[in-house]
Design an enzyme around this catalytic site. Structure first.
Site, mmCIF file in Angstrom:
data_model
loop_
_atom_site.group_PDB
_atom_site.id
_atom_site.type_symbol
_atom_site.label_atom_id
_atom_site.label_comp_id
_atom_site.label_asym_id
_atom_site.label_seq_id
_atom_site.Cartn_x
_atom_site.Cartn_y
_atom_site.Cartn_z
ATOM 1 C CG HIS A 92 -2.560 -0.847 1.119
ATOM 2 N ND1 HIS A 92 -3.050 -0.431 0.739
ATOM 3 C CD2 HIS A 92 -2.405 -2.034 1.677
ATOM 4 C CE1 HIS A 92 -3.657 -2.171 0.582
ATOM 5 N NE2 HIS A 92 -3.620 -2.366 1.567
ATOM 6 C CG ASN A 165 -7.788 -3.727 1.517
ATOM 7 O OD1 ASN A 165 -7.824 -2.665 1.223
ATOM 8 N ND2 ASN A 165 -7.812 -5.156 0.995
ATOM 9 C CE1 TYR A 379 -2.148 -4.485 9.331
ATOM 10 C CE2 TYR A 379 -2.355 -2.044 8.347
ATOM 11 C CZ TYR A 379 -2.948 -3.743 8.458
ATOM 12 O OH TYR A 379 -3.260 -4.163 7.048
HETATM 13 FE FE1 HDD Z 1 -2.715 -4.537 5.458
HETATM 14 C C1 HDD Z 1 -0.804 -1.745 4.963
HETATM 15 C C2 HDD Z 1 -5.212 -3.482 4.187
HETATM 16 C C3 HDD Z 1 -3.893 -7.954 6.175
HETATM 17 C C4 HDD Z 1 -0.247 -5.818 6.761
HETATM 18 N N1 HDD Z 1 -2.837 -2.959 5.193
HETATM 19 C C5 HDD Z 1 -2.527 -1.608 4.799
HETATM 20 C C6 HDD Z 1 -3.724 -0.838 4.498
HETATM 21 C C7 HDD Z 1 -4.423 -1.443 4.039
HETATM 22 C C8 HDD Z 1 -4.242 -2.841 4.597
HETATM 23 C C9 HDD Z 1 -5.955 -0.738 3.863
HETATM 24 C C10 HDD Z 1 -2.411 0.778 4.230
HETATM 25 C C11 HDD Z 1 -2.908 2.089 5.168
HETATM 26 C C12 HDD Z 1 -2.451 2.924 5.156
HETATM 27 O O1 HDD Z 1 -3.096 3.501 4.116
HETATM 28 O O2 HDD Z 1 -1.770 3.624 5.566
HETATM 29 N N2 HDD Z 1 -4.360 -5.172 4.983
HETATM 30 C C13 HDD Z 1 -5.960 -4.605 4.821
HETATM 31 C C14 HDD Z 1 -6.516 -5.902 4.730
HETATM 32 C C15 HDD Z 1 -6.318 -6.793 4.787
HETATM 33 C C16 HDD Z 1 -5.165 -6.816 5.055
HETATM 34 C C17 HDD Z 1 -8.242 -5.159 4.270
HETATM 35 C C18 HDD Z 1 -6.728 -8.354 4.781
HETATM 36 C C19 HDD Z 1 -8.417 -8.103 5.313
HETATM 37 N N3 HDD Z 1 -2.037 -6.663 6.531
HETATM 38 C C20 HDD Z 1 -2.762 -7.815 6.335
HETATM 39 C C21 HDD Z 1 -2.390 -8.657 6.969
HETATM 40 C C22 HDD Z 1 -0.729 -8.330 7.816
HETATM 41 C C23 HDD Z 1 -0.481 -7.046 7.167
HETATM 42 C C24 HDD Z 1 -2.430 -9.720 7.251
HETATM 43 C C25 HDD Z 1 0.541 -8.720 8.289
HETATM 44 C C26 HDD Z 1 0.289 -9.851 8.448
HETATM 45 N N4 HDD Z 1 -0.977 -4.258 5.842
HETATM 46 C C27 HDD Z 1 -0.178 -4.381 6.978
HETATM 47 C C28 HDD Z 1 1.633 -3.870 6.541
HETATM 48 C C29 HDD Z 1 1.015 -2.600 6.223
HETATM 49 C C30 HDD Z 1 -0.182 -2.566 5.737
HETATM 50 C C31 HDD Z 1 2.730 -4.477 6.261
HETATM 51 C C32 HDD Z 1 2.109 -1.524 5.675
HETATM 52 C C33 HDD Z 1 2.186 -0.228 6.366
HETATM 53 C C34 HDD Z 1 1.391 -0.136 7.197
HETATM 54 O O3 HDD Z 1 0.338 -1.211 7.009
HETATM 55 O O4 HDD Z 1 0.872 0.763 7.741
HETATM 56 O O5 HDD Z 1 1.995 -3.596 8.463
#
Ligand code: HDD
Length: 714
Positions: A92, A165, A379
């Site tokens: 993202h 999402n 996160y």
């Molecule tokens: Fe995630 C970012 C949505 C599963 C780990 N995720 C991130 C963002 C969104 C989502 C919208 C961007 C937030 C922003 O604008 O800063 N992610 C989802 C949805 C998921 C999902 C709807 C499943 C239903 N994500 C998911 C899992 C993991 C992560 C299973 C880890 C185990 N997601 C992350 C992250 C991020 C992230 C690596 C990257 C940057 C951040 O968190 O702040 O931690």
């Protein structure tokens, strides 16, 4: 559960006029403004506050001599510059954001004790960030990808982040698989190709080996993955959450955001062209809509399942690869979100905003969805390296409007000057402050839902998570024929880029054949593979044959063509009265109109009057508009007919199934271009024809034209 309705604004109601003056309506919002800086009228100074006399030249030994190390002004400036970048989000990374507010429709106390859902008078500020998943920070906006839809509610009781999402399911069921999935979808490690897309071997290798991804991949191959605008997407919390009322009664819920603007998509050809002609298409669209007062809005709703009904479905509520079809459990509207302010500074706000599904407030709680549980860790963890330590909650955009006193101290980038001697609890030195708040019906401390757990400690997936194809099939079968064709084309395009035949064949035979044999056969034919005769597993199928709510065609929106972009094509000799009539008629519907000329210079209307244009047809091609109008004026029509640029504009708009309205005398041009009148290709500037044009724009595409449009070259 019925929600008590009040006279708070409903979806689609005059969002612009209801927009509260944030600073005045709620004093707490001012804390969100406190750190904004404006240099107007101020001297240029160093970070230490010293006035700078010369910002052009380094301190040197003579005007041609070496630079001197003692130049603290130059060193400070360059050092700061050298460290301007922070790590982009691991997923993202590409995104954009906006401020706004949320207002509850009524008092939802039966459902939750969360304060922001109880008082329709309460304005809760929000910050929203939309994103793509795969591409880096500078990648294109219109790639085929899932869109992030993350909302931070700055409630009186603390921040609530709904990190969702634009698709209601996910690729995997357990968070431990997230790094595998992300490594597979990201650009390949040896050559960092492709940027911003999933059309490559590692993605399809992974998903063809992991059938739990089948449902989500189906969404990603659908038109949902190429939204027309961030304003025209649904949002989903994906997981099942819990809402808990003051009596401690919990309900399972799925969160939904329904856009007042309707759910609409680009065509794949448009998306690809936009990636080159306006990489920032969606970022710009959101920005401009807010700047011009077309505040986008969404209705927040929930599907509610009483705790007692947890096991009444043919899927598991804890499985994030499943939806609850809206035909089984309708969405109950709770309130409305309006986005009404662009950020002042992209880095400070959009880049530094830190969302976490673990940011919840009393009245909201998690479930045991194993994907959600893993997210609760990930996160906060990622912010430690992205934002440089555990004090990221002090960055203005992340700061709650609720007070947040506690005994956490120090660490990198500590901005708070904590007073007092006791940074522990219990203490007597500082009067015992800050003190716990016992849980209570209302305004109590956070209390987790008391769920009884009696289980073995095991690494095992529940059998109830085992059906990977029934809902993927339900999705495909709920699409209109047009949407189905788009899905077939998307699979064919993506798999067509996969180098290894074994991967292509595995996706067709072991995934698609289990979803729908017609889909598998069509994709196989496009790939030059034999059509599979049967699936590889027994698919139980859904109780429902179809879920109409899944088709975008059933989400036209409630605000008409407000904010839709209409091009009016001008050339010398145009009839100024006709232009005026068209513009006025469209403005009455709050559409955004742009007058386009052969160049950016004003055109000379019939009679000699100079008409200024907003842009040239070269600079603003047809793919940036939802509809086109061609006013009267014989000389202008002749000029457009003789211009390759104008003809391309019109043919492309026709091919992309857009509404095109010609003044009556434009028939010569329609004939010369070889086009045929249809529900969206209209002749005449009388009210009836204009109404039909508005209706066609509202319908987003003239789907009936598809076959005729095929014949027009791209
Ligand atoms: Fe995630 C970012 C949505 C599963 C780990 N995720 C991130 C963002 C969104 C989502 C919208 C961007 C937030 C922003 O604008 O800063 N992610 C989802 C949805 C998921 C999902 C709807 C499943 C239903 N994500 C998911 C899992 C993991 C992560 C299973 C880890 C185990 N997601 C992350 C992250 C991020 C992230 C690596 C990257 C940057 C951040 O968190 O702040 O931690």
């Amino acid at each position: 559960m019925p929600s008590k309705k009040t006279d708070a604004p409903k979806q689609g109601e005059a969002a612009g006029t209801q927009t509260p003056d944030r600073a005045n309506t709620n004093a707490k919002l001012q804390s969100l403004e406190a750190d904004r800086s404006d240099a107007t009228g101020h001297a240029l100074r160093t970070n230490q506050g010293v006035r700078i006399a010369d910002n052009q030249n380094t301190l040197k030994a003579g005007d041609r001599g070496p630079s001197l190390l003692e130049d603290f002004i130059m060193r400070e400036k360059i050092t700061h510059f050298d460290h301007e970048r922070i790590p982009e989000r691991i997923v993202h990374a590409r995104g954009t954001g906006a401020h706004g507010f949320f207002q509850s429709y009524g008092n939802h106390a039966e459902l939750t004790k969360a304060g922001f859902l109880q008082d329709p008078e309460k304005i809760t500020p929000v910050f929203v960030r939309f994103s793509t998943v795969q591409g880096p920070r500078g990648s294109g906006d219109t790639v085929r990808d899932v869109r992030g839809f993350a909302v931070k509610f700055y409630t009186d009781e603390g921040n609530f982040d709904l990190v969702g999402n634009n698709m209601p399911v996910f690729f995997i069921q357990d968070a431990i698989k997230f790094p595998d999935f992300v490594h597979a979808v990201k650009p390949e490690p040896h050559n960092e190709i492709p940027t911003g897309g999933s059309a490559h071997d590692t993605f399809w290798d992974f998903v063809s080996l992991v059938p739990e991804s089948a449902h989500m991949v189906m969404w990603a191959m659908s038109d949902r993955a190429i939204p027309r605008s961030l304003r025209m997407m649904e949002g989903f919390g994906v997981h099942t959450f819990r809402l808990i009322n003051a009596e401690g009664v919990a309900s399972f819920v799925k969160f939904h955001w329904k856009p007042s603007q309707g759910v609409h998509s680009l065509l794949w050809d448009e998306a690809q062209k936009l990636a080159g002609k306006d990489t920032d298409f969606q970022r710009r669209d959101l920005w401009e809509a807010i700047e011009t007062g077309d505040y986008p809005e969404w209705e927040l709703g929930v599907q509610i399942v009483p705790e007692a009904d947890e096991h009444k479905f043919d899927f598991d509520l804890l499985d994030p690869t499943k939806i609850i079809p809206e035909e089984l459990v309708p969405v109950t509207p709770l309130g409305k979100m309006v986005l009404n302010r662009n950020p002042d500074n992209f880095f400070a706000e959009v880049e530094q905003v830190a969302f976490c599904p673990g940011h919840i407030v009393p009245g909201i709680d998690f479930t045991n969805d194993p994907l959600l549980q893993g997210r609760l860790f990930s996160y906060t963890d990622t912010q430690l390296s992205r934002l440089g330590g555990p004090n990221f909650h002090q960055i203005p955009i992340n700061r709650p409007v609720a007070p947040n006193h506690n005994n956490q101290r120090d660490a990198l980038h500590q901005h708070t000057v904590h007073r007092g001697r006791a940074s522990y609890e219990p203490n007597s030195i500082d009067g015992g402050w800050p003190k716990e708040t016992p849980p209570a019906a209302q305004d109590g401390g956070f209390e987790s839902f008391q769920e009884r757990i009696d289980a073995h400690k095991i690494r095992q997936r529940s059998d109830s998570f085992g059906d990977h194809f029934s809902q993927a099939r339900l999705f495909f079968q709920s699409m209109s024929p047009t949407e189905q064709q788009h899905i077939i084309k998307a699979y064919s395009f993506e798999l067509g880029k996969v180098e290894r035949e074994a991967i292509r064949a595995r996706e067709v035979n072991e995934i698609l054949a289990n979803i729908d044999l017609k889909l598998a056969a069509a994709v196989a034919a496009n790939l030059g593979l034999p059509a599979p005769k049967a699936g590889t597993v027994q698919v139980k199928g859904s109780k429902l044959a179809e879920s109409p709510a899944l088709s975008q065609m059933n989400h036209p929106g409630v605000v008409g063509i407000k904010g839709r972009k209409i091009a009016v094509l001008l050339a010398d000799g145009v009839d100024a009265g006709s232009v005026d009539r068209l513009v006025k008629a469209l403005e009455a519907h709050s559409a955004r109109i742009m007058l386009l000329g052969p160049t950016s210079a004003p055109v000379k209307a019939a009679g000699g009057k100079a008409l200024p244009v907003d842009a040239s047809m070269e600079g603003m091609p047809s793919i940036m508009f939802d509809g086109v109008l061609v006013p009267a004026g014989k000389a202008a029509l002749d000029a457009l007919g003789a211009s390759g640029l104008a003809k391309h504009f019109l043919l492309e708009a026709y091919k992309h199934l857009k509404a095109i309205g010609f003044a009556k005398e434009g028939k010569v041009l329609v004939d010369a271009l070889g086009l045929k009148e249809d529900k969206g290709l209209l002749l005449g500037d009388d009210q009836k024809t204009l109404d039909a044009f508005v209706k066609a724009v509202e319908g987003h595409r003239v789907w009936e034209r598809e076959a005729a449009a095929e014949a027009v070259p791209a």
